[in-house]
Write an enzyme that holds these catalytic residues in place. Structure first.
Site, short mmCIF file in Angstrom:
data_model
loop_
_atom_site.label_atom_id
_atom_site.label_comp_id
_atom_site.label_asym_id
_atom_site.label_seq_id
_atom_site.Cartn_x
_atom_site.Cartn_y
_atom_site.Cartn_z
N GLU A 121 2.64 6.41 2.74
CA GLU A 121 3.29 5.70 3.84
C GLU A 121 4.65 5.14 3.44
O GLU A 121 5.41 4.69 4.31
CB GLU A 121 2.41 4.57 4.37
CG GLU A 121 2.03 3.50 3.40
CD GLU A 121 1.18 2.42 4.06
OE1 GLU A 121 1.78 1.49 4.65
OE2 GLU A 121 -0.06 2.50 4.02
N SER A 174 0.84 -1.20 0.00
CA SER A 174 0.00 0.00 0.00
C SER A 174 0.87 1.25 0.00
O SER A 174 1.79 1.38 0.81
CB SER A 174 -0.92 0.01 1.22
OG SER A 174 -1.83 -1.07 1.17
#
Length: 332
Positions: free
Chosen positions: A325, A253
């Site tokens: 992230e 992700s």
């Protein structure tokens, strides 16, 4: 390339007879990350044990040498070209073992855990796969959701990795770290405090601290439970395979989910019509909006440009500011 600037550092490290490890110039970095991008590090140090790591780290700090600590490389994008700093690897800084309650820090006011629980301690460089395998072998439950997660225990803790609705912080008992902000680097420990952790947030993201060990509190099962533990691990790995996690080099992700947006970041990116969008050799995966994949010899710049383009497009269309992230390491 002039490497004389590292002569003092290398000589100081090698002056310690106890230092065991590799020190190399112009070390290729791409294969040390799951994204498979990046150039070379001017200097690469790979200590083979904890004490050697301390020696290298203390000398880096004493000489004010810029450095980057590399774990499993699963959430990292190194820059193209030359990284003008030292990369200090934790690749050999690994171990998984049971921790006796009597070995907890002296200032722990409570030194007892339920009979059906067990403490497992890992060095930060330990691959998550090693932790999962150790637990499966010893009939220990609690880490099944992290089966198939790339990277190291230290990296997962730093990012507070979340897999299948379970965060790594859900199973942390205590951590040890080196506080690099202090004049004298000392080992510190912290019992888990939920107020300092949140969704993909850890207290280590707010300061210059290096995680040394992580102790987890898990469920001690028996031999008859082992088949179920193994089955659960295989199930989560299969889900990752089905979702395409291992089709191409990636960092998993790219953006954190924000519950205020009302839907996952991948869904938002999909609704923005960005699936399949490419910049150079980097692409927003056709199978998952929150995956950027290296499908054709992508550069670090390709990935960074695609992250920035996606962020801007989503904000323009929906007013949502996505938060990456993955970590882009600066050149110097």
């Amino acid at each position: 390339m002039q490497m004389a600037k590292y002569d003092e550092l290398i000589a100081s490290i090698k002056n310690y007879e106890a230092f065991i490890g590799e020190i190399t110039y112009n070390e290729p970095l791409a294969q040390k990350t799951t994204f498979k991008v990046g150039g070379t590090a001017e200097l690469f140090i790979k200590p083979q044990n904890y004490y050697s790591f301390q020696i290298a780290l203390s000398n880096l700090l004493a000489t004010n040498t810029p450095f980057f600590i590399l774990g499993g490389g699963s959430n990292i994008v190194f820059p193209d070209g030359t990284l003008e700093k030292v990369v200090l690897s934790t690749q050999d800084f690994v171990s998984v073992d049971k921790l006796a309650v009597r070995d907890l820090p002296m200032d722990f006011t409570e030194k007892s855990i339920p009979k059906d629980k067990i403490l497992i301690t890992c060095f930060s460089g330990t691959p998550m796969a090693s932790l999962v395998n150790y637990c499966t072998e010893h009939y220990i439950s609690g880490v099944e959701q992290f089966a198939g997660l790339p990277g190291s225990v230290g990296g997962a803790t730093f990012m507070n990795a979340r897999c299948f609705d379970k965060s790594i912080s859900d199973i942390i008992y205590y951590t040890t770290h080196m506080n690099l902000n202090k004049d004298k680097v000392e080992l510190e420990h912290n019992r888990f405090d939920s107020s300092k952790w949140d969704y993909k947030k850890s207290p280590f993201q707010d300061g210059n601290k290096f995680i040394t060990t992580v102790t987890f509190i898990l469920d001690q099962k028996t031999a008859k439970d082992q088949p179920q533990i193994q089955a659960d691990c295989k199930k989560y790995i299969a889900e990752r395979v089905d979702k395409g996690h291992f089709k191409y080099p990636s960092a998993g992700s790219v953006f954190k989910n924000n519950h205020d947006f009302g839907k996952p970041s991948g869904k938002i990116i999909d609704e923005a019509g960005l699936k399949g969008y490419t910049i150079g050799g980097a692409k927003i995966a056709d199978f998952h909006g929150n995956f950027i994949i290296n499908f054709n010899k992508a550069s670090a710049k390709d990935i960074k440009d695609l992250v920035e383009y996606t962020t801007k497009e989503v904000e323009n269309k929906f007013g949502f500011k996505l938060e990456p992230e993955i970590i882009f390491v600066e050149t110097n």
